[in-house]
Design an enzyme around this catalytic site. Sequence first.
Site, PDB file in Angstrom:
ATOM      1  CD  GLU A 173      -2.856  -1.293   0.255  1.00 14.39           C
ATOM      2  OE1 GLU A 173      -3.092  -0.276  -0.423  1.00 14.39           O
ATOM      3  OE2 GLU A 173      -3.424  -2.377   0.059  1.00 14.39           O
ATOM      4  CG  LEU A 174       3.583   1.039  -2.366  1.00 18.40           C
ATOM      5  CD1 LEU A 174       4.373   0.648  -3.595  1.00 18.40           C
ATOM      6  CD2 LEU A 174       4.433   0.927  -1.112  1.00 18.40           C
TER       7      LEU A 174
ATOM      8  CB  CYS B 299      -1.199   7.321   0.527  1.00 17.86           C
ATOM      9  SG  CYS B 299      -2.313   6.168   1.328  1.00 17.86           S
TER      10      CYS B 299
END
Length: 477
Positions: A251-252, A285
Amino acid sequence: MPTLKDTYPLYLNNKAAQPNTDLEVTDKYTGEVAFRCALATTDVIEEAIAGAVRAAEPMARMASYEKQQVLEHCVTRFRERFDELAYALCVEAGKPINDAEGEVTRLIDTFKIAAEESTRNYGEVQPLDISPRAKGYMGMWKRVPIGPCSFISPFNFPLNLAAHKIAPAIAVGCPFVMKPASKTPLGAIIMGEVLAETDLPEGAFSILPASRDGADLFTVDERLKLLSFTGSPGVGWDLKAKAGKKPVILELGGNAAVIVDKDADLNHAMERIIFGAFYQSGQSCIGVQRIIVHEDIYDTFKDMLVTKTATLIAGDPKDKSTFIGPMISEKEASRLKGWIDDAVADGASLLCGGNLEGAMLEATLLEGVARGCDAVTEEAFGPLAILSKFSNWDDAMAEVNDSKFGLQAGIFTSDIHQVLDAWDTLDVGGVVVNDVSSYRVDNMPYGGVKDSGLGREGIRFAMEDMTEIRNLVIRRV
């Protein structure tokens, strides 16, 4: 107001251990050392992995109701320690108290969902007699725990993003070792303290603050059967390259966009975009970074956003009136300030904000940013959003897709055909209609494409990753 201890342990094979107090954790608003906690050495990490291997069989044998009881105990204790958990977030993450309380609520939701799902690890009976050679055969499959798991969690949601790894692991019966972010370890340590109150098998969990170099041990060891990492793209893809045979869930980052069409409710869109761009100082993010507005309403909507942004209160995150707190460090705040200055030097207009003092960066809006600027192409991860205009819906969607990232996107429109077009066309993990890209419910499938990662979280979907299918074939004779 709750108080924090001077020192905190790590958790090794279900037990608190205080081998040192080498990790200093600062109050992100004052910059002063708030507490010290233990830092795991190579020997400690090795012992934790060995413990997880020993715990794999007893964890797999746990009955569903036993795993559910552990998770329900966590829900109860997190509710009882709500104020402590929120205050810890305020201090170690610099998260405004209202946002911190929201994250504790989500932590509780995540464990509650996992408690419910822990008794739903279903399989399937499958007919095999699809041809004459398989007559008399039947099949069935079930899901079994993948084994010891490795988790690495980030600083921006140190409670709930850790919970999205820990809770499904318990629900399916996987022991784990976790490395919380060194800047914000306390939330995970408190979770370890709560888990230590349960009857999980010895070695079921270890929570180990460690240096970045220590992350290699969480990655390369073949006894660990899955790696789940949430954090920066550069680190995530590097860890994947080192992970060997094990599955990797990433999960970036992102630089999420929202589209505001001319038929949108502008007041609603403005309120939600302000939240999506600037809550917890933009350190999300899926925070709104790019705002793409129809040309017919662009000037009106721009004025609304600038006026509202100027009213946001910045200051001490412990103050209930604060909306903008500090970024995680002066280094990160200076990095983003540099991106803003570079964009302006390259022709962008600064609509509001842009000033920096220590780790406090003002909520900032830009327009006319050149397409190659870091502020457009990279992940801001701070209180910056960029406005642009469109005339054609297809062009707006193309602008959303013009990114190496693809986590989530938001669209504000009343046209169902445009909603379906966006769902078909936008190259992202999720499309949110009449709300911002940063909206997430903790039971939904969540994750991205392209440089934004691999796999999906959300309890049921994480449980699938942490289990493997085991087939059974029976011949009736």
